[in-house]
Motif scaffolding. Structure first.
Motif, PDB file in Angstrom:
ATOM      1  N   ARG A  68       0.516  -0.961  -0.157  1.00 14.14           N
ATOM      2  CA  ARG A  68      -0.193  -0.466   0.030  1.00 14.14           C
ATOM      3  C   ARG A  68       0.656   1.521   0.452  1.00 14.14           C
ATOM      4  O   ARG A  68       0.396   2.242  -0.810  1.00 14.14           O
ATOM      5  N   ALA A  69       1.700   1.552   0.640  1.00 14.66           N
ATOM      6  CA  ALA A  69       2.504   2.026   0.657  1.00 14.66           C
ATOM      7  C   ALA A  69       3.525   2.550  -0.434  1.00 14.66           C
ATOM      8  O   ALA A  69       3.618   3.374  -0.504  1.00 14.66           O
ATOM      9  N   HIS A  70       3.341   1.448  -1.339  1.00 15.76           N
ATOM     10  CA  HIS A  70       3.712   1.771  -2.747  1.00 15.76           C
ATOM     11  C   HIS A  70       2.855   2.447  -3.823  1.00 15.76           C
ATOM     12  O   HIS A  70       3.338   1.788  -4.788  1.00 15.76           O
ATOM     13  N   GLY A  71       1.621   2.432  -3.725  1.00 11.02           N
ATOM     14  CA  GLY A  71       0.472   2.772  -4.459  1.00 11.02           C
ATOM     15  C   GLY A  71      -0.535   1.530  -4.945  1.00 11.02           C
ATOM     16  O   GLY A  71      -0.974   1.950  -5.763  1.00 11.02           O
ATOM     17  N   VAL A  72      -0.094   0.090  -4.433  1.00 10.88           N
ATOM     18  CA  VAL A  72      -1.176  -1.053  -4.613  1.00 10.88           C
ATOM     19  C   VAL A  72      -2.223  -0.618  -4.168  1.00 10.88           C
ATOM     20  O   VAL A  72      -2.326  -0.336  -2.732  1.00 10.88           O
ATOM     21  N   PRO A  86       3.784   0.063  -9.434  1.00 14.88           N
ATOM     22  CA  PRO A  86       4.174  -1.784  -9.892  1.00 14.88           C
ATOM     23  C   PRO A  86       2.908  -2.767  -9.543  1.00 14.88           C
ATOM     24  O   PRO A  86       2.322  -2.549  -8.142  1.00 14.88           O
ATOM     25  N   GLY A  87       1.871  -3.337 -10.939  1.00 15.65           N
ATOM     26  CA  GLY A  87       1.465  -4.345  -9.527  1.00 15.65           C
ATOM     27  C   GLY A  87       1.486  -5.339  -8.847  1.00 15.65           C
ATOM     28  O   GLY A  87       2.195  -5.468  -8.922  1.00 15.65           O
ATOM     29  N   GLU A 130      12.160  -3.078  -0.947  1.00 18.03           N
ATOM     30  CA  GLU A 130      13.256  -3.341  -1.991  1.00 18.03           C
ATOM     31  C   GLU A 130      13.100  -4.363  -3.298  1.00 18.03           C
ATOM     32  O   GLU A 130      12.894  -3.341  -4.278  1.00 18.03           O
ATOM     33  N   ALA A 131      12.093  -4.721  -3.118  1.00 15.52           N
ATOM     34  CA  ALA A 131      11.368  -5.368  -4.691  1.00 15.52           C
ATOM     35  C   ALA A 131      10.533  -4.667  -4.982  1.00 15.52           C
ATOM     36  O   ALA A 131      10.467  -3.976  -6.309  1.00 15.52           O
ATOM     37  N   PHE A 132       9.522  -3.621  -4.271  1.00 17.68           N
ATOM     38  CA  PHE A 132       8.756  -2.039  -5.039  1.00 17.68           C
ATOM     39  C   PHE A 132       9.578  -1.399  -5.521  1.00 17.68           C
ATOM     40  O   PHE A 132       9.257  -0.635  -6.641  1.00 17.68           O
ATOM     41  N   CYS A 133      10.680  -1.215  -4.928  1.00 12.38           N
ATOM     42  CA  CYS A 133      11.716   0.308  -6.091  1.00 12.38           C
ATOM     43  C   CYS A 133      12.431   0.146  -6.393  1.00 12.38           C
ATOM     44  O   CYS A 133      12.333   0.116  -7.655  1.00 12.38           O
ATOM     45  N   VAL A 134      13.007  -1.810  -6.894  1.00 14.01           N
ATOM     46  CA  VAL A 134      13.603  -2.489  -7.524  1.00 14.01           C
ATOM     47  C   VAL A 134      12.657  -2.739  -8.872  1.00 14.01           C
ATOM     48  O   VAL A 134      13.374  -2.344 -10.784  1.00 14.01           O
TER      49      VAL A 134
END
Length: 551
Positions: free
Chosen positions: A18-22, A72-73, A148-152
């Motif tokens: 959620r922090a990454h917009g999902v 990212p989805g 890290e996964a979402f950033c990459v």
């Protein structure tokens, strides 16, 4: 300073996403990932859970979400076959540069090596088709590892990231600092390289610009159109670059592609690989023209072609590239006049458009596939999302559908994977709730995922599906006949009533055998408000005239 989060690892994973917009978790239920569902249900507000009938659909939906939203989805796949069922979609994302994160279940660590259900070391399987693939071995690794996964995944060059978490650790609790969404910034392009490209443009008499998927993915669509219009360069678009120069624009010369790429003296390719779709980066040489100089522009250094002979190249943030090229061109002493070149291409576009009318209005029986687009294109709104999942039938779409806006076209990209359509349609209906969503299906492609119409129905996601049903694997039938004089394993059951399958799953549809009935059937589909399949019986002999078989 961010506050600490605490909870079981599934809750922490949802908090990171959620922090990454999902906003949506695509999944098919499996006990190895139950804590992820619990985290979604108990989040404030809850995260949408979209469950499908085949894990490939969940992964394709996440991939399409990444394409459409540029966030990212997220696909959550249970251990073993759940993960392996998603590998084709992960590979497609790698080829297309689609940002997505796949979280896999994993057999429990405290039983590892003793043969528990679906015990499989998954990261090595996925590693060759992802930017990063790793196990997060403990609950305490989930917050930093998934962050890290979402950033990459979301940073240039974008693509899929896979992580799995042992089942026992996913149920365990941990705590750590709350993540904040961040993306590694794109690099600034080298100004000397921009000057070299500007000099090539200034010296060119017949330049052509190719705009690909990464122009959209990198958020450079506004800068790209600004560049095209400021310098007056003719442009061809592919992939999700379609719509960057809107359909009907005087500088969009896709319908003159052969002339534009075959007789150009300079081809500048931005945001797409120099692969089989672009003749591996060899242009010019047509009608006595000399070979064209080639410039390759990419969003990151690793994407610049290593196999082609390049006159220049540059990598970096694509908005900065386009704006930097404009500035560099202003420093050039020569101001090129491309008006005659552009006029010649525009004449070819007009002639091709006129020739196309005969096919778009064809009264042939069986129906020519082009007639479907003759009826569909006038009914498409500017904000329509058009999805291609098929061979020959979707190739015709590439010829006749020219989006008016960027971000409205989805196809499998260079990986060429069938079966992505239903997942993409699910993603598009969620990402663009007020837009038309049209899924173009070959009858062969439909066999990979049509069961997920059930998913559309259960989740109330109306989609218009248009099928070109030629009762064959058309993309293989013609080439095999050309090579051997016969074909095998290329025919499907004739005139199958796929619309009845859709009806059985709770949707609606009809079969069309008369070209005059295609338009009214499409009107009923758009007005229905449910998943609706227009199953058009087409002529198997009306093959798409292609110049390459992808090798």
């Amino acid at each position: 300073m961010s506050e600490d989060l605490s909870g079981h690892a599934g809750e922490l994973a949802v908090a990171v996403a959620r922090a990454h917009g999902v906003e949506t978790m695509f999944t098919l239920s499996g006990a190895h990932v139950f804590p992820m569902y619990d985290g979604a249900v108990k989040a404030d507000p809850p995260m949408r859970l979209l469950d499908v009938r085949h894990e490939q659909t969940a992964a394709f939906a996440a991939e399409a979400t990444g394409k459409l939203t540029r966030v990212p989805g997220l696909a959550v796949l249970t251990a073993g076959p759940g993960v392996t069922n998603g590998v084709s979609a992960i590979a497609q994302a790698q080829f297309a540069g689609s940002p997505m994160v796949v979280v896999g279940g994993r057999a429990p660590q405290n039983r590892w090596g003793s043969g528990s259900l679906q015990e499989l070391d998954q990261p090595p399987i996925v590693a060759s088709v992802s930017k990063l693939a790793r196990t997060l071995p403990t609950a305490g690794d989930v917050l930093p590892g998934l962050d890290e996964a979402f950033c990459v995944a979301g940073s240039s060059h974008r693509g899929p990231v896979f992580v799995d978490v042992p089942m026992d650790e996913l149920f365990n609790s941990a705590s750590g600092p709350a993540p904040t969404a961040r993306r590694m910034p794109g690099t600034e392009p080298d100004t000397d390289a921009l000057d070299r490209i500007a000099a090539l443009l200034a010296a060119a008499e017949r330049p052509t610009l190719v705009l690909g998927t990464d122009v959209w993915a990198d958020g450079a669509e506004v800068a790209a159109l600004r560049f095209v219009e400021a310098v007056g360069i003719p442009a061809i678009t592919n992939g999700m670059g379609r719509g960057v120069v809107p359909g009907g624009h005087p500088l969009l010369v896709t319908k003159a592609r052969g002339q534009a790429l075959g007789t150009a003296d300079l081809v500048v390719v931005v945001g797409t690989p120099l692969d089989f779709r672009l003749g591996y980066g060899v242009f010019g040489g047509k009608d006595g023209a000399q070979a064209a100089a080639v410039v390759h522009v990419a969003d990151s250094p690793g994407q610049v072609a290593g196999h082609a002979e390049l006159a220049a190249s540059v990598a970096g943030d694509l908005t900065s590239v386009f704006d930097g090229l404009l500035t560099a061109l202003e420093r050039q002493q020569r101001r090129p006049d491309w008006s005659a070149w552009v006029t010649g291409l525009q004449d070819t576009v007009r002639a091709a458009t006129e020739r196309d009318l005969a096919l778009l209005r064809a009264e042939a029986d069986p129906i020519h596939p082009a007639r479907i687009y003759g009826e569909l294109v006038p009914r498409l709104a500017e904000d329509a999302v058009v999805i291609g999942d098929g061979g020959d039938f979707v190739s015709f779409a590439g010829k006749f559908v020219e989006p008016k806006r960027p971000g409205g076209w989805l196809d499998p990209g260079p990986y060429g994977c069938l079966g992505a359509g239903l997942g993409s349609a699910i993603a598009a209906r969620i990402a663009r709730p007020d837009a038309q969503v049209v899924l173009l299906l070959g009858d062969g492609a439909a066999g990979f995922s049509l069961m997920d119409v059930d998913t559309l129905v259960r989740h109330g996601l109306p989609v218009v599906m248009v099928m070109g049903n030629n009762s064959a694997w058309g993309l293989e039938k013609g080439p095999m006949q050309m090579l051997y004089g016969y074909d095998v394993a290329a025919d499907l059951a004739p005139r199958t009533r796929y619309d009845e399958v859709v009806k059985a799953l709770g949707g609606a549809g009809e079969t069309v055998t008369d070209p005059r009935h295609v338009g009214p059937a499409l009107d009923r589909a758009f007005a229905s408000g449910v998943p609706y399949l227009v199953n058009v019986i087409t002529d198997v002999e009306a093959a798409y005239p292609r110049a390459t078989f992808g090798i």
